[in-house]
Enzyme design. Sequence first.
Site, PDB file in Angstrom:
ATOM      1  N   SER A  77     -79.512  13.721 -33.302  1.00 37.94           N
ATOM      2  CA  SER A  77     -78.338  13.205 -34.019  1.00 37.94           C
ATOM      3  C   SER A  77     -78.171  13.996 -35.300  1.00 37.94           C
ATOM      4  O   SER A  77     -79.131  14.596 -35.805  1.00 37.94           O
ATOM      5  CB  SER A  77     -78.529  11.721 -34.357  1.00 37.94           C
ATOM      6  OG  SER A  77     -77.542  11.269 -35.271  1.00 37.94           O
ATOM      7  N   TYR A 109     -82.926   4.412 -38.157  1.00 41.88           N
ATOM      8  CA  TYR A 109     -82.320   5.230 -37.105  1.00 41.88           C
ATOM      9  C   TYR A 109     -82.511   6.716 -37.394  1.00 41.88           C
ATOM     10  O   TYR A 109     -82.936   7.482 -36.517  1.00 41.88           O
ATOM     11  CB  TYR A 109     -80.834   4.904 -36.990  1.00 41.88           C
ATOM     12  CG  TYR A 109     -80.101   5.812 -36.016  1.00 41.88           C
ATOM     13  CD1 TYR A 109     -80.255   5.648 -34.642  1.00 41.88           C
ATOM     14  CD2 TYR A 109     -79.264   6.822 -36.477  1.00 41.88           C
ATOM     15  CE1 TYR A 109     -79.593   6.489 -33.746  1.00 41.88           C
ATOM     16  CE2 TYR A 109     -78.599   7.659 -35.596  1.00 41.88           C
ATOM     17  CZ  TYR A 109     -78.760   7.487 -34.233  1.00 41.88           C
ATOM     18  OH  TYR A 109     -78.114   8.311 -33.360  1.00 41.88           O
TER      19      TYR A 109
END
Length: 249
Positions: free
Chosen positions: A147, A160
């Site tokens: 990501s 995250y």
Amino acid sequence: MTSTHPDNQSKVVLVTGASSGIGAAVATRLADEGHTVVATARRTDRLAELAATTTSTSAGTIEPVALDVTDRDAVASVVADVRARHGRLDVLVANAGLMPLSRLDALLVDEWDRMIDVNVRGLLHGIAAVLPVFAEQGGGHVVTTASIGAHEVSPTAAVYCGTKYAAWAITEGLRQESDPSIRVTTISPGVVESELASTITDPGAAELMRTYRAAAIPADAVARAVSFALGQPADVDVNEIVVRPARQR
């Protein structure tokens, strides 16, 4: 549509987290290009729908297989089964991931644990299962969906981003440790149309994400990046691709 692989050989590709979003887009694109795709996830109904919509139009195939990547034995069993049925496994696209964002002081520890289990342990389980196969057959390719959060941290995303940095670091370590016959690629998407935001239970984080996701690219943009990495000659290793909306700065 014909395969984009330079030697026109179909690959056997295992995709995790294939029931929606990036995983489904990757499975669809690679099947369209002539590859044999084993699409795995927990939601088998979604996988069946995915396979049904591509069977008649694709040069390749999509095989739906139930899998929870947090179950190490199950991951090993699926990899062994794929190799037994097809004679080889060429690519692992380690895509399964969760994103229930929240501030740390919200203390949603169960959600933290689940992200660590799926985003980090799930990746490690996949690597552990495919590495012996790749070593024995003399080659393979691991593609990890990390990501943009692996490169920058924002409020509500600390855990995250931590899991995605871990995914990036693990994959980069694998690249450095691997024999040249094993290629390793990290794909780091920015804001992509997906269901990930639907798992956010913290109201504040959900509101921030609605604003953040105002500009998003389709999941197939990431699938095209995966296809590009897979389609390079054997002596070319695409280490990392960052793909995000032009408006995301």
